[in-house]
Scaffold this active site. Structure first.
Site, PDB file in Angstrom:
ATOM      1  N   GLU A  29       0.837  -1.198   0.000  1.00 25.20           N
ATOM      2  CA  GLU A  29       0.000   0.000   0.000  1.00 25.20           C
ATOM      3  C   GLU A  29       0.878   1.257   0.000  1.00 25.20           C
ATOM      4  OE1 GLU A  29      -2.360  -0.729   3.555  1.00 25.20           O
ATOM      5  OE2 GLU A  29      -2.936  -2.691   2.772  1.00 25.20           O
ATOM      6  N   GLU A  60      -5.109  -6.466   2.932  1.00 20.83           N
ATOM      7  CA  GLU A  60      -3.981  -7.266   3.407  1.00 20.83           C
ATOM      8  C   GLU A  60      -4.130  -8.753   3.124  1.00 20.83           C
ATOM      9  OE1 GLU A  60      -5.349  -4.860   5.109  1.00 20.83           O
ATOM     10  OE2 GLU A  60      -3.730  -3.392   5.244  1.00 20.83           O
ATOM     11  N   GLN A  82       1.922  -2.375   5.839  1.00 15.96           N
ATOM     12  CA  GLN A  82       2.233  -1.013   6.280  1.00 15.96           C
ATOM     13  C   GLN A  82       2.681  -0.919   7.753  1.00 15.96           C
ATOM     14  OE1 GLN A  82      -0.818   2.174   5.503  1.00 15.96           O
ATOM     15  NE2 GLN A  82       0.600   2.381   3.808  1.00 15.96           N
ATOM     16  N   HIS A 129      -1.071  -0.043  16.382  1.00 23.39           N
ATOM     17  CA  HIS A 129       0.007   0.244  15.429  1.00 23.39           C
ATOM     18  C   HIS A 129       1.392   0.094  16.069  1.00 23.39           C
ATOM     19  CE1 HIS A 129      -3.257   2.243  13.233  1.00 23.39           C
ATOM     20  NE2 HIS A 129      -2.469   2.414  12.196  1.00 23.39           N
TER      21      HIS A 129
HETATM   22  C1  LIG Z   1      -5.796  -2.811   7.870  1.00 24.79           C
HETATM   23  C2  LIG Z   1      -5.081  -1.533   7.668  1.00 24.79           C
HETATM   24  N1  LIG Z   1      -4.322  -1.372   6.572  1.00 24.79           N
HETATM   25  C3  LIG Z   1      -3.669  -0.204   6.359  1.00 24.79           C
HETATM   26  C4  LIG Z   1      -3.767   0.800   7.273  1.00 24.79           C
HETATM   27  C5  LIG Z   1      -2.999   2.108   7.063  1.00 24.79           C
HETATM   28  N2  LIG Z   1      -3.943   3.137   6.658  1.00 24.79           N
HETATM   29  C6  LIG Z   1      -4.560   3.908   7.575  1.00 24.79           C
HETATM   30  S1  LIG Z   1      -5.691   4.892   6.885  1.00 24.79           S
HETATM   31  C7  LIG Z   1      -5.357   4.337   5.344  1.00 24.79           C
HETATM   32  C8  LIG Z   1      -6.120   4.872   4.193  1.00 24.79           C
HETATM   33  C9  LIG Z   1      -7.588   4.682   4.379  1.00 24.79           C
HETATM   34  O1  LIG Z   1      -8.258   5.216   3.309  1.00 24.79           O
HETATM   35  P1  LIG Z   1      -9.818   5.378   3.302  1.00 24.79           P
HETATM   36  O2  LIG Z   1     -10.469   4.138   3.826  1.00 24.79           O
HETATM   37  O3  LIG Z   1     -10.228   5.842   1.956  1.00 24.79           O
HETATM   38  O4  LIG Z   1     -10.101   6.517   4.388  1.00 24.79           O
HETATM   39  P2  LIG Z   1      -9.567   8.031   4.373  1.00 24.79           P
HETATM   40  O5  LIG Z   1      -8.195   8.021   4.963  1.00 24.79           O
HETATM   41  O6  LIG Z   1      -9.593   8.503   2.988  1.00 24.79           O
HETATM   42  O7  LIG Z   1     -10.518   8.759   5.271  1.00 24.79           O
HETATM   43  C10 LIG Z   1      -4.359   3.376   5.381  1.00 24.79           C
HETATM   44  C11 LIG Z   1      -3.808   2.690   4.207  1.00 24.79           C
HETATM   45  C12 LIG Z   1      -4.542   0.586   8.426  1.00 24.79           C
HETATM   46  N3  LIG Z   1      -4.648   1.523   9.389  1.00 24.79           N
HETATM   47  N4  LIG Z   1      -5.211  -0.577   8.582  1.00 24.79           N
END
Ligand SMILES: Cc1ncc(C[n+]2csc(CCOP(=O)(O)OP(=O)(O)O)c2C)c(N)n1
Lengths: 326, 321
Positions: A29, A60, A82, A129
Site C-alpha cells: 500500500e 492485506e 504497512q 500500530h
Molecule cells: C488494515 C489496515 N491497513 C492499512 C492501514 C494504514 N492506513 C490507515 S488509513 C489508510 C487509508 C484509508 O483510506 P480510506 O479508507 O479511503 O479513508 P480516508 O483516509 O480517505 O478517510 C491506510 C492505508 C490501516 N490503518 N489498517
C-alpha cells in the site's frame, strides 16, 4: 565506508537485487510516489516502474495471498505490510497457505517471498500500530522470522531473505529506521540463522533482539563502569535460531538475561530461555535464567506510559546487577 | 423525517464549524510539538460527519475510522475530553491511552474510532445484530473510506447485514484518496455504491459536501433500517483538504485539484451562504457562532493542558475487566 540509515540499507538491498533479478518485485500500500508509510520505498517507482513497484489497494488478506501465489509460480515478491499489526488480517494466508505449501505438496512447491513488517512501539501510534507480534509467527513451522537490529545487518539479512526459497517475515523496528551505520555498497548476505556476538564479556550474557540490542549495548557500557562485563548476543533471526553461539556464551559467563520488546508472557524469550535450560549450558549456570519483556498490556498512547510498557536501559542495568550479585 | 427547523440548521452549521476549528487547533498544537504520534484530519469533510449524525438519535450508534474527530464531535462528544485525549492526559476519553485513533464514547453511541481500516464495519454489523435480536430499536451507522471498501471486512459485513436484514447503514466517505491511493486506480467501477448490488443492498451516491443532501439521504436509510428493511450503502463524495496524516507530502495529487475543492466546494461556506441567502441566519449570527466555537477551543486547550498525565501505575490498569 559510507554511513547510511537502516531504511536506506533495506531499500538498497531490494534495489540492488531488482536490478539483476527480474523475478523480484515489491508490492504494498502507498509504496509509489508516497514512498510507503515510512518512506522506505522512496524513489523506487521512478527507477523500476509500476510493474515492479506494485501499488495495492488496502486489502492485506488479498495481497498476502497474491504474493504467495506469485511466489509459488516463479516470482520472488517482497510484500510491504504497512504496520506489522495489520498482518493479522492476512493470518490465514501466511499461516495456513504460505507456510504450508511446500510441505503439503510433498516438496513440490516453493514459496520464495519476503514480508516486510514495521513493528514496535515508541512513536505514539498506540495499541493497534505498535505491537511486536513476531513470537506468534515463530510458532508456525514453515515461516522464517528475521529481526535486524542495525543498518549493516538489515541489508545483509534482506539480501539473504530475498534469495531464500521460503516465506521470510522481516520485522523492522520503526525507531530504527533513522539509525545510521556503516554499510558496504556491494551486495552481501548475512546467512539466516547466524547470530552476532556484538560485544564480548565474561560476567553475564545478554541475548537481545531487535531494538533491544541497541539498548543492551548502552546498558553494557554502564555496567562496565561497575566492573561488570556483559557479552551481548543478537540472534538476528529467530527462526532459524543460532543455538550454538548462545549456548557457548552462556557456558562462558554462567549468567544470562534474555530481553525483547514484545510482551514477556509467551514471548520469544521464553523459547530462548528453555533452549538454554535444555542444553548442556544448564550445568554452567551460576544464576537462574532471567527474562525482560514488555508489560502485559496493550501499548498505550501516553508517552510516559508507552516508555514504561517496554524494557529500557535502566531495567537491563537493574536486572544484570541483580544477576551478577546473587 | 424530522423537520429542518432554523434551530436545527444552525446547530448543524455550528457543528461543522466546531469540527473545523477543532482540527485547525490540533494542527497548530502538533506543529508546536504538543501532540505526539500521528493524526488524521478531516478538514473539508465536515458535512458528511455532521449530516449523517444529524439523522441519528442519541440511542443510535456509529463506528468511526482513523479519521474520526468529526464523527465523534457530530455524535456529541465533549471537545474538552477529546482535546485532553490528544494531549495524552488522564482526563481524556481513553485516559490518555488511546489517542486520536481510538476515541470512543459508548454512552452517546460512539462505538469507537479505529486504527484498523474497515474494522468498524463488522463491529457495527454486530451492534446492529444486537439491536435486532433484543429489539432495541437503534440503528448503527458505520463510517468508512473509499479505501476501506477494498478490505475483505467490508464485503463480508455487507453480505452478513444483507442476509440478516440488519439495521445498519454503511456510510462511505469517498474523499478520492486512501492515503496516496487514488480511488480511480484502486477501484475499477464508477461508484463505490455499486458494490451494494453484489450483496442485494441498495447503493446511492451523493454529494457529500451538500449538508442537506447528506441529512436527507441518511434519514431515508435510517427509516428503512428502523422499519426492518435492512442495510443501505451510501457513498458521499467529498475531499480531504489536508494530507493523509501529518507526514504526508501529498505528491500523489495536484495543488490545482486541492485549490478547486477548497475554493469552490467548501461545505461550510456552501451551507453558510445557503442560510444567509434564505435569511435563516444573519451575518451577525454567523459571527457569533464563530466566536462561540473559538471560545470553546480556548477552553478545551486550557483544560487539556492543565490536566495531568496518567500516573505510571495506570499502565496495567484496564487490561482486563
Ligand atoms: C488494515 C489496515 N491497513 C492499512 C492501514 C494504514 N492506513 C490507515 S488509513 C489508510 C487509508 C484509508 O483510506 P480510506 O479508507 O479511503 O479513508 P480516508 O483516509 O480517505 O478517510 C491506510 C492505508 C490501516 N490503518 N489498517
Amino acid at each position: 565506508m559510507r554511513t547510511i540509515t537502516y531504511s536506506e540499507a533495506i531499500r538498497e538491498a531490494m534495489s540492488q537485487i531488482m536490478r539483476h533479478n527480474p523475478d523480484v518485485f515489491i508490492m504494498g500500500e502507498d509504496i509509489g510516489v508516497y514512498g510507503g508509510a515510512f518512506g522506505l520505498t522512496n524513489g523506487m517507482i521512478e527507477e523500476f516502474g509500476a510493474e515492479r513497484v506494485r501499488i495495492t489497494p488496502i486489502s492485506e488478506a488479498a495481497i498476502t495471498g497474491c504474493a504467495t501465489g506469485a511466489a509459488m509460480t516463479g516470482m520472488r515478491p517482497i510484500l510491504e505490510i504497512q504496520f506489522s499489526d495489520f498482518v493479522m488480517i492476512a493470518a490465514d494466508n501466511l499461516v495456513n497457505q504460505a507456510a504450508k505449501m511446500r510441505y503439503m505438496f510433498g516438496g513440490k512447491a516453493k514459496v520464495p517471498m519476503v514480508v516486510r513488517l514495521p513493528g514496535g512501539s515508541g512513536a505514539g501510534f498506540a495499541a493497534q500500530h505498535s505491537q511486536s507480534l513476531e513470537a506468534w509467527m515463530t510458532h508456525i513451522p514453515g515461516l522464517k522470522v528475521v529481526q535486524p537490529s542495525n543498518a549493516y545487518d538489515a541489508k545483509g539479512l534482506m539480501i539473504a531473505a530475498i534469495n531464500d526459497d521460503n516465506p521470510v517475515l522481516f520485522y523492522e523496528h520503526k525507531l530504527l529506521y533513522n539509525e545510521t551505520g556503516e554499510v558496504p555498497r556491494e551486495e552481501y548476505e548475512i546467512p539466516l540463522g547466524k547470530a552476532h556476538v556484538k560485544r564480548t564479556g565474561s560476567d553475564v550474557t545478554i541475548v537481545a533482539t531487535g531494538i533491544m540490542v541497541k539498548k543492551a549495548m548502552e546498558a553494557a557500557e554502564e555496567l562496565e563502569k561497575d566492573g561488570i562485563l556483559a557479552e551481548i548476543i543478537d540472534p538476528r533471526t529467530l527462526v532459524p535460531l543460532d543455538q550454538e553461539v548462545i549456548i557457548n556464551s552462556v557456558k562462558k559467563t554462567g549468567r544470562v538475561l534474555v530481553v525483547h520488546e514484545a510482551v514477556k508472557r509467551g514471548g520469544y524469550g521464553a523459547e530462548i530461555a528453555s533452549m538454554i535450560a535444555e542444553s548442556d549450558a544448564f550445568d554452567y549456570l551460576d544464576a537462574p535464567i532471567k527474562r525482560l519483556g514488555g508489560v502485559e498490556t496493550p501499548i498505550p498512547y501516553n508517552p510516559g506510559l508507552e516508555q514504561k510498557a517496554v524494557p529500557q536501559v535502566q531495567d537491563m542495568l537493574q536486572e544484570c546487577r541483580k544477576i551478577v550479585m546473587e | 423525517m424530522t423537520e429542518l427547523t432554523p434551530q436545527k440548521l444552525k446547530a448543524m452549521l455550528r457543528n461543522m464549524l466546531l469540527i473545523r476549528r477543532f482540527e485547525e487547533t490540533l494542527k497548530k498544537l502538533y506543529q508546536q510539538g504538543k501532540i505526539h504520534g500521528t493524526m488524521h484530519l478531516c478538514i473539508g469533510q465536515e458535512a458528511t460527519a455532521t449530516g449523517a449524525c444529524a439523522a441519528l438519535t442519541i440511542e443510535d450508534k456509529i463506528t468511526s475510522t482513523h479519521r474520526g474527530h468529526g464523527h465523534c464531535i457530530a455524535k456529541g462528544a465533549d471537545v474538552k475530553r477529546m482535546m485532553a485525549e490528544l494531549l495524552a492526559k488522564e482526563t481524556g476519553y481513553c485516559k490518555g491511552k488511546g489517542g486520536s485513533m481510538h476515541i470512543a464514547d459508548l454512552e452517546i453511541g460512539n462505538l469507537g474510532a479505529n486504527g484498523i481500516v474497515a474494522a468498524g464495519l463488522p463491529l457495527g454489523t454486530g451492534a446492529a445484530l444486537t439491536s435486532k435480536m433484543k429489539k432495541l430499536g437503534y440503528v448503527v451507522l458505520c463510517f468508512f473510506g473509499d479505501g476501506a471498501s477494498n478490505e475483505g471486512a467490508f464485503h463480508e459485513s455487507l453480505n452478513l447485514a444483507s442476509i440478516w436484514k440488519l439495521p445498519v447503514i454503511f456510510f462511505c466517505e469517498n474523499n478520492l484518496y486512501a492515503m496516496s491511493g487514488s480511488v480511480k486506480e484502486m477501484v475499477n467501477i464508477k461508484h463505490i455504491s455499486e458494490r451494494g448490488t453484489a450483496y442485494g443492498i441498495p447503493g446511492i451516491t451523493i454529494n457529500g459536501n451538500d449538508l442537506i443532501e447528506v441529512v436527507k439521504t441518511t434519514e431515508a436509510a435510517v427509516a428503512r433500517a428502523r422499519s426492518g428493511g435492512g442495510p443501505t450503502l451510501i457513498e458521499a463524495q467529498t475531499y480531504r483538504w489536508e494530507g493523509h496524516s501529518r507526514s504526508d507530502a501529498r505528491k500523489y495529487r495536484t495543488r490545482a485539484e486541492e485549490k478547486e475543492w477548497k475554493m469552490d466546494r467548501d461545505p461550510i461556506v456552501l451551507f453558510k451562504n445557503q442560510l444567509t441567502r434564505n435569511k435563516t441566519m444573519s451575518e451577525d449570527e454567523f459571527g457569533q457562532l464563530n466566536d462561540e466555537v473559538n471560545q470553546l477551543m480556548v477552553e478545551a486547550v486550557t483544560f487539556a493542558e492543565q490536566s495531568h498525565h496518567p500516573d505510571l501505575n495506570a499502565l496495567t490498569e484496564d487490561v482486563f475487566a
